[in-house]
Design a protein around this motif. Structure first.
Motif, PDB file in Angstrom:
ATOM      1  N   LYS A  21      38.585 -18.468  76.277  1.00 26.47           N
ATOM      2  CA  LYS A  21      39.213 -18.632  74.961  1.00 26.47           C
ATOM      3  C   LYS A  21      40.355 -19.633  75.094  1.00 26.47           C
ATOM      4  N   ARG A  22      40.000 -20.890  74.998  1.00 32.27           N
ATOM      5  CA  ARG A  22      40.969 -21.973  75.186  1.00 32.27           C
ATOM      6  C   ARG A  22      42.051 -21.985  74.103  1.00 32.27           C
ATOM      7  N   ASP A  23      41.746 -21.452  72.929  1.00 29.02           N
ATOM      8  CA  ASP A  23      42.678 -21.513  71.805  1.00 29.02           C
ATOM      9  C   ASP A  23      43.574 -20.284  71.695  1.00 29.02           C
ATOM     10  N   VAL A  24      43.500 -19.367  72.675  1.00 28.57           N
ATOM     11  CA  VAL A  24      44.291 -18.138  72.632  1.00 28.57           C
ATOM     12  C   VAL A  24      45.385 -18.209  73.700  1.00 28.57           C
ATOM     13  N   SER A  25      46.585 -17.845  73.330  1.00 31.61           N
ATOM     14  CA  SER A  25      47.710 -17.846  74.267  1.00 31.61           C
ATOM     15  C   SER A  25      47.512 -16.806  75.363  1.00 31.61           C
TER      16      SER A  25
ATOM     17  N   LYS B 197      43.964 -10.133  72.706  1.00 30.04           N
ATOM     18  CA  LYS B 197      43.028 -11.098  72.121  1.00 30.04           C
ATOM     19  C   LYS B 197      42.324 -11.913  73.205  1.00 30.04           C
ATOM     20  N   LEU B 198      43.036 -12.238  74.264  1.00 29.29           N
ATOM     21  CA  LEU B 198      42.466 -13.025  75.351  1.00 29.29           C
ATOM     22  C   LEU B 198      41.343 -12.273  76.061  1.00 29.29           C
ATOM     23  N   ASN B 199      41.459 -10.963  76.164  1.00 26.73           N
ATOM     24  CA  ASN B 199      40.497 -10.164  76.921  1.00 26.73           C
ATOM     25  C   ASN B 199      39.523  -9.356  76.071  1.00 26.73           C
TER      26      ASN B 199
END
Length: 131
Positions: free
Chosen positions: A39-43, A49-51
């Motif tokens: 997820k390149r667009d997630v901090s 959200k990343l996981n």
């Protein structure tokens, strides 16, 4: 100068889902990690959200099992093919312990609970290399 006590254990630790790779080899079944898309667009600060991996994410991932670019855990650092070199590097670095996890989808690849002999042989070979 303080010294570590005699017999102190130095080592490394890994997680199969991050390093192993070989997601479609040796009879391994697909795991949730194999369906975790980059997820390149997630901090990186947004851990949830990343996981997060939804059922729809898994369905989409299963539609494209050859994609190892957007699904980096499918190749990891290729421990599946390079474990001998990796363990040798640990030894050369004077590390005398190695903690690793198993990919259960390599040992039990499907819901029928049949043991995958190739998966067992792989981990047996890893342990022999450690010895």
């Amino acid at each position: 100068m303080r010294k570590f006590p005699k017999g102190f254990l130095w080592g490394g630790a890994t997680a199969a889902n991050q390093i192993e790779g070989g997601y479609n080899e040796g009879g391994k079944g697909i795991s949730v990690s194999d369906c975790a898309k980059m997820k390149r667009d997630v901090s990186v600060k947004d851990y949830h959200k990343l996981n997060e991996v939804t059922t729809r994410d898994i369905e989409k991932a299963l539609e494209n099992l050859q994609d190892t670019v957007n699904y980096p855990k499918r190749h990891g650092s290729d421990f599946y093919h390079r474990y001998k070199e990796d363990i040798e590097l640990l030894a050369k670095g004077n590390q005398n312990t190695f903690r690793f996890s198993l990919s259960w989808s390599r040992i039990i690849p499907s819901s029928n609970w049949q043991i995958n002999p190739q998966g067992v042989a792989f981990y047996r070979s890893v342990l022999e290399e450690c010895r």
